[in-house]
Enzyme design. Sequence first.
Site, PDB file in Angstrom:
ATOM      1  CE  LYS A  64     -14.950  34.091 -40.620  1.00  0.00           C
ATOM      2  NZ  LYS A  64     -15.658  32.814 -40.580  1.00  0.00           N
ATOM      3  CG  ASN A  85     -11.141  30.993 -42.882  1.00  0.00           C
ATOM      4  OD1 ASN A  85     -10.503  30.789 -43.905  1.00  0.00           O
ATOM      5  ND2 ASN A  85     -11.504  30.025 -42.063  1.00  0.00           N
ATOM      6  N   GLY A 125     -30.654  30.593 -42.984  1.00  0.00           N
ATOM      7  CA  GLY A 125     -29.781  31.766 -42.968  1.00  0.00           C
ATOM      8  C   GLY A 125     -29.199  31.994 -44.350  1.00  0.00           C
ATOM      9  N   GLY A 128     -22.987  35.746 -44.484  1.00  0.00           N
ATOM     10  CA  GLY A 128     -21.639  35.417 -44.913  1.00  0.00           C
ATOM     11  C   GLY A 128     -21.279  33.967 -44.636  1.00  0.00           C
ATOM     12  CB  ALA A 129     -21.970  31.703 -41.793  1.00  0.00           C
ATOM     13  CE  LYS A 154     -28.583  38.985 -46.104  1.00  0.00           C
ATOM     14  NZ  LYS A 154     -28.419  39.412 -44.680  1.00  0.00           N
ATOM     15  CE1 TYR A 215     -16.753  27.455 -30.943  1.00  0.00           C
ATOM     16  CE2 TYR A 215     -17.377  26.836 -28.699  1.00  0.00           C
ATOM     17  CZ  TYR A 215     -16.623  27.606 -29.568  1.00  0.00           C
ATOM     18  OH  TYR A 215     -15.739  28.509 -29.070  1.00  0.00           O
TER      19      TYR A 215
HETATM   20  P1  ATR Z   1     -22.927  35.276 -40.497  1.00  0.00           P
HETATM   21  O1  ATR Z   1     -21.530  35.640 -40.881  1.00  0.00           O
HETATM   22  O2  ATR Z   1     -23.038  34.549 -39.184  1.00  0.00           O
HETATM   23  O3  ATR Z   1     -23.655  34.596 -41.605  1.00  0.00           O
HETATM   24  P2  ATR Z   1     -24.500  37.579 -41.091  1.00  0.00           P
HETATM   25  O4  ATR Z   1     -23.901  37.708 -42.448  1.00  0.00           O
HETATM   26  O5  ATR Z   1     -24.749  38.814 -40.284  1.00  0.00           O
HETATM   27  O6  ATR Z   1     -23.624  36.656 -40.158  1.00  0.00           O
HETATM   28  O7  ATR Z   1     -25.869  36.759 -41.248  1.00  0.00           O
HETATM   29  C1  ATR Z   1     -26.718  36.525 -40.160  1.00  0.00           C
HETATM   30  C2  ATR Z   1     -27.845  35.583 -40.590  1.00  0.00           C
HETATM   31  O8  ATR Z   1     -28.681  35.332 -39.446  1.00  0.00           O
HETATM   32  C3  ATR Z   1     -28.742  36.168 -41.664  1.00  0.00           C
HETATM   33  O9  ATR Z   1     -29.213  35.106 -42.443  1.00  0.00           O
HETATM   34  C4  ATR Z   1     -29.851  36.804 -40.828  1.00  0.00           C
HETATM   35  O10 ATR Z   1     -31.078  36.996 -41.511  1.00  0.00           O
HETATM   36  P3  ATR Z   1     -31.342  38.350 -42.382  1.00  0.00           P
HETATM   37  O11 ATR Z   1     -30.564  38.164 -43.643  1.00  0.00           O
HETATM   38  O12 ATR Z   1     -32.792  38.386 -42.599  1.00  0.00           O
HETATM   39  O13 ATR Z   1     -30.834  39.482 -41.548  1.00  0.00           O
HETATM   40  C5  ATR Z   1     -30.011  35.767 -39.755  1.00  0.00           C
HETATM   41  N1  ATR Z   1     -30.649  36.308 -38.539  1.00  0.00           N
HETATM   42  C6  ATR Z   1     -30.090  37.108 -37.600  1.00  0.00           C
HETATM   43  N2  ATR Z   1     -30.976  37.406 -36.620  1.00  0.00           N
HETATM   44  C7  ATR Z   1     -32.133  36.754 -36.965  1.00  0.00           C
HETATM   45  C8  ATR Z   1     -33.417  36.659 -36.362  1.00  0.00           C
HETATM   46  N3  ATR Z   1     -33.707  37.251 -35.197  1.00  0.00           N
HETATM   47  N4  ATR Z   1     -34.350  35.907 -36.979  1.00  0.00           N
HETATM   48  C9  ATR Z   1     -34.088  35.282 -38.161  1.00  0.00           C
HETATM   49  N5  ATR Z   1     -32.887  35.330 -38.787  1.00  0.00           N
HETATM   50  C10 ATR Z   1     -31.927  36.071 -38.189  1.00  0.00           C
END
Ligand code: ATR
Length: 266
Positions: A64, A85, A125, A128-129, A154, A215
Site C-alpha cells: 500500500k 488501496n 497499534g 499503516g492500518a 510511532k 475479520y
Molecule cells: P498494518 O498495516 O497492519 O498496520 P504494520 O504497519 O506492520 O501493519 O503495523 C503493525 C502494528 O502491529 C504495529 O502497531 C505493531 O507495533 P510496533 O509499531 O511496535 O511494531 C503492532 N504489533 C505487531 N506485533 C506486535 C506484538 N507482538 N505486540 C504488540 N504490537 C504488535
Amino acid sequence: MVFALFGNPVHHSRSPQIHTAFAAQREQPMDFRLILAPLNDFAGSVQEFFSTGGVGANVTLPFKEQAWELCDELSDRARHAGAVNTLWQKDGRLCGDNTDGIGMVTDIRDNLHWPLAHQRILILGAGGAVRGVLGPLLDEHPAHIRIANRTAEKARELSLMFAGHGVPIFGGGLDNLAGPYDLIINAISAGLGGSMPELPGGLIGPQTRCYDMIYGDTPFLRWAAQQGAAQTADGLGMLVEQAAEAFSVWHGWRPQTKAVIEQMRS
Ligand code: ATR
C-alpha cells in the site's frame, strides 16, 4: 473490463467474491483477478496490468505504501493516509485513493449503528492500518482519540501528524492507559498470529464497544468479550465497505453492501 487485487500473499483474498457480488446487482460481468506481485517488483506488475487492459486495482499488504509512491495523482484521503488501496488510470496517469478509513467508518456508523461523535476512542497499534483510518475517524468528531502502541514513539508521531483536525489526539505506549473507553479499535497485526499483547485492566466498562479491523474470531475480540464489552464486531463489514467504495470509484455507482456482508458471513 479487468480488475485485480495486488498483494503478497494474496490467494486467501475474498475480494473476487465481493466484487462479483457487487457487479451482479446490475447484472454486469466481472473479471476480478488476484495478482501475486513479486516483493521486489510491485511497480512492474502494476505497469503490466494497466498496459494490458487493466481498468482498476486494489492493493493489499505489503504494497500500500509503494502504491502511494507510484501514483501520479492522489485523493486527499490517500495523501493523508500515506497509503493507497485503490488504483485506476486517467489520461494515462496513475491515480490512487484510500478507501480503508471510510470503509471502517461506514461499517461502524451505518451498519453497526455505533456512535462515533463525542466518543472516547482508543486505537491499539500505530502501523499503516491506523494511519489509513485516522482521517475519516477524526471527521466523525469523536471526543478524543488515544493511540497506544508497543513502540510508543510511532504512536506519538501519528498523533502529531493528525493533530490539526480539531479533535484532541494523543499517542503513547500500551501501558499507562486509563479507561474506560467508549470504543476500542484494534489494529495490532499480532492478532493475526493468535496472540494479543498484555493490556492494562479497566479499559473496558459496561458501555465499551470493541472493533477489530481483522475479520474472524480474533484474540482481541475474545479478550474484549471476557472483559465484559457491551458489543464486539470484527472487520468483515470494513472489508466489504472498503471494496464498495473502491467499486464506486471505478464504476461510478455504489453497490448495496448489506446482503454481501451477510453472504460473506455465511
Ligand atoms: P498494518 O498495516 O497492519 O498496520 P504494520 O504497519 O506492520 O501493519 O503495523 C503493525 C502494528 O502491529 C504495529 O502497531 C505493531 O507495533 P510496533 O509499531 O511496535 O511494531 C503492532 N504489533 C505487531 N506485533 C506486535 C506484538 N507482538 N505486540 C504488540 N504490537 C504488535
